[in-house]
Scaffold this motif. Sequence first.
Motif, short mmCIF file in Angstrom:
data_model
loop_
_atom_site.label_atom_id
_atom_site.label_comp_id
_atom_site.label_asym_id
_atom_site.label_seq_id
_atom_site.Cartn_x
_atom_site.Cartn_y
_atom_site.Cartn_z
N VAL A 79 -0.71 -6.66 0.77
CA VAL A 79 -0.81 -6.20 2.16
C VAL A 79 -0.14 -4.83 2.28
O VAL A 79 -0.66 -3.92 2.94
CB VAL A 79 -0.16 -7.22 3.12
N GLU A 80 1.00 -4.67 1.61
CA GLU A 80 1.69 -3.38 1.66
C GLU A 80 0.80 -2.28 1.07
O GLU A 80 0.61 -1.22 1.67
CB GLU A 80 3.02 -3.47 0.89
N GLY A 81 0.23 -2.57 -0.11
CA GLY A 81 -0.65 -1.60 -0.74
C GLY A 81 -1.87 -1.29 0.11
O GLY A 81 -2.24 -0.13 0.28
N ALA A 82 -2.46 -2.35 0.68
CA ALA A 82 -3.65 -2.16 1.52
C ALA A 82 -3.31 -1.34 2.76
O ALA A 82 -4.12 -0.54 3.23
CB ALA A 82 -4.23 -3.51 1.92
N GLY A 83 -2.09 -1.52 3.25
CA GLY A 83 -1.66 -0.75 4.41
C GLY A 83 -1.64 0.74 4.11
O GLY A 83 -2.10 1.56 4.92
N TYR A 84 -1.13 1.09 2.93
CA TYR A 84 -1.12 2.50 2.54
C TYR A 84 -2.53 3.04 2.42
O TYR A 84 -2.85 4.14 2.87
CB TYR A 84 -0.40 2.68 1.20
N VAL A 85 -3.39 2.24 1.79
CA VAL A 85 -4.77 2.69 1.59
C VAL A 85 -5.44 2.92 2.95
O VAL A 85 -6.09 3.95 3.17
CB VAL A 85 -5.57 1.67 0.74
N ALA A 86 -5.23 1.98 3.88
CA ALA A 86 -5.84 2.13 5.21
C ALA A 86 -5.32 3.39 5.89
O ALA A 86 -6.09 4.14 6.51
CB ALA A 86 -5.53 0.89 6.05
N GLU A 87 -4.01 3.63 5.74
CA GLU A 87 -3.42 4.81 6.37
C GLU A 87 -4.03 6.08 5.78
O GLU A 87 -4.33 7.04 6.51
CB GLU A 87 -1.91 4.77 6.10
N LEU A 88 -4.19 6.08 4.46
CA LEU A 88 -4.74 7.27 3.81
C LEU A 88 -6.20 7.47 4.22
O LEU A 88 -6.64 8.60 4.45
CB LEU A 88 -4.62 7.14 2.29
N MET A 89 -6.94 6.38 4.35
CA MET A 89 -8.33 6.52 4.75
C MET A 89 -8.43 7.03 6.18
O MET A 89 -9.29 7.84 6.51
CB MET A 89 -9.06 5.19 4.56
N ARG A 90 -7.52 6.54 7.03
CA ARG A 90 -7.50 6.99 8.42
C ARG A 90 -7.27 8.50 8.48
O ARG A 90 -7.79 9.21 9.34
CB ARG A 90 -6.39 6.25 9.17
N ARG A 91 -6.45 8.99 7.55
CA ARG A 91 -6.17 10.43 7.52
C ARG A 91 -7.18 11.19 6.66
O ARG A 91 -6.98 12.34 6.33
CB ARG A 91 -4.76 10.68 7.01
#
Lengths: 110, 471
Positions: free
Chosen positions: B221-233
């Motif tokens: 979940v932590e890793g996926a959170g980073y990925v989602a944040e990066l995709m959002r940006r």
Amino acid sequence: MTSKRTPLDLVRAEPGPAHTATFDGAQIAVLPGQTVAAALWSAGVTAWRTTRGTGEPRGVFCGIGVCFDCLVTVNGRPNQRACLVRAEPGDDIRTQHGTGHDDAAEGEGP
Amino acid sequence: MKRGAHEGSARTLAVIGAGPAGLAAALAAAVRGSRVTLIDAGAQAGGQFYRQPAEELGARRPQALHHQWRTWERLRDGLAAQIATGRITHLTDHHVWCVERLDETSGFLVHTLHGPAQEEPSVVRADAVILATGAYEKVLPFPGWTLPGVITAGGAQAMLKGGLVLQGRTAVVAGTGPLLLPVAAGLAAAGAEVAALVESAGAKSVARHARTLSAHPDKLVEGAGYVAELMRRRVRLKARHTVVEAHGDGTLEAVTIAALDREGRVAPGSEQVVRCDTLAVGHGLLPHTDLAETLGCRLEGPAVAVDDEQRTDIHAVWAAGEATGVGGAALSLAEGHIAGCSAAARLAGRPRAWEAAAKSRARSREFIASLDAVFAPRAHWAEQVTDDTVVCRCEEVPASAIREAVGELGATDARTVKLLTRAGMGWCQGRVCGPAVAGLAGCELQPTKRPFARPVPLGVLARAGEDLPDE
């Protein structure tokens, strides 16, 4: 998604008033608490050393005091790790050429 | 709040390093009645993981640059409480250069340097020592990696967390390992344009370890959170890619990235140039083992060997956290806690119990083993190292010299390469070039025994032993 966002905004920093140091004689504004490396980055400087052999420019590499690439001359003392040493008001920060000892001849012993 | 029966003469524990492992160790020992001296190079506790901005910067929301902030608050408040009771003495800005073992009964002298130039010596006496010395970043060389603007991923994060600064405007984050995600996310959140995250591992290698990884949903979940944040940006995520060259005239202007084939070789024709003024690059972490080695502790591979209680094979010396094998903050906390409990038990004779931490340690180690397999530095990285690429940054030794030492002069180990080329003889004492030299020479990365963990003024060495601490 503004491109103007800064790290200071991100953490809602309210730093104390900036003080002044010099880099190679030019005045730079320094936020209190910042290291020499952070102060130089803030001033847009990313290189402040030339290597002994080929005179290549270097700046911060590891950022935590391990690699010694960020060596700089501060107030006549060469070989200070810019990522560890705090920038104090009035500091005379200079590009370190080679070992730095040629530059530091005035005032400092060998 | 019971105190030891002989407070004045209570046996003392030195904990070296105030990151997650050292803090957990110091708190566990202090809570169990030990007198602890926590010795750390930082101006504030936290280590690299919880590196704090300088207080004068007045950050009102430092947690914006951190994860697991509640854990930090618990550690920070616990430390403050123990300092208030006098059980923990926290020495900040103290750089330990040597831990000296006197004999079986006399304990240890911890030699430190402090002051603005880190040249003022002081000595801490202790009956037992916990080494929580952490890790530093491994970077494998490639053409252009010495250009200003190229920085380690952890270094970029340290400068951001501690100094609240970015190096430039446009960054590429590259290499391999779980650290790249939070670094890219942090840089982007702080205002850098992150042009790409270039990870040499591929999805298939993740899939091979899916079973173990999926047993740790919190981490995923932590890793996926980073990925989602990066995709959002809108950060481009380039898996199974690598940076093959950094370009610039005196400072970084662009990097060439390329796709990797199944074997980890650069796929011909896949190169593309990405403009950037910052390249944050890392290929994993290496344990800091200098102090352990000086004490004679046995190593296993690059890490300090410890038993179930985090004891090294040297009497009254424990080790915890990244020094015993890189595994992240959760593992460091568990190991630190166990080390602190074990040390307190042996110093004060209190009962031992750390089942929960031992379970957490076992789970974390299992997870980390999978991560290591996924994020191993790519094979064939050395093929992109041109002969004129500087490998030893301090002594400016090019790859050609190392290849010559191996191919023509017959060197078969890093030590011989060092003697023939000076690679590893400079300021950093091979900490940075060690993995590259070993890789180019085709030998194992061997721990290099260094007498001191950092440079020491000759005057300090000359006087060492004269100024024993008052007890």
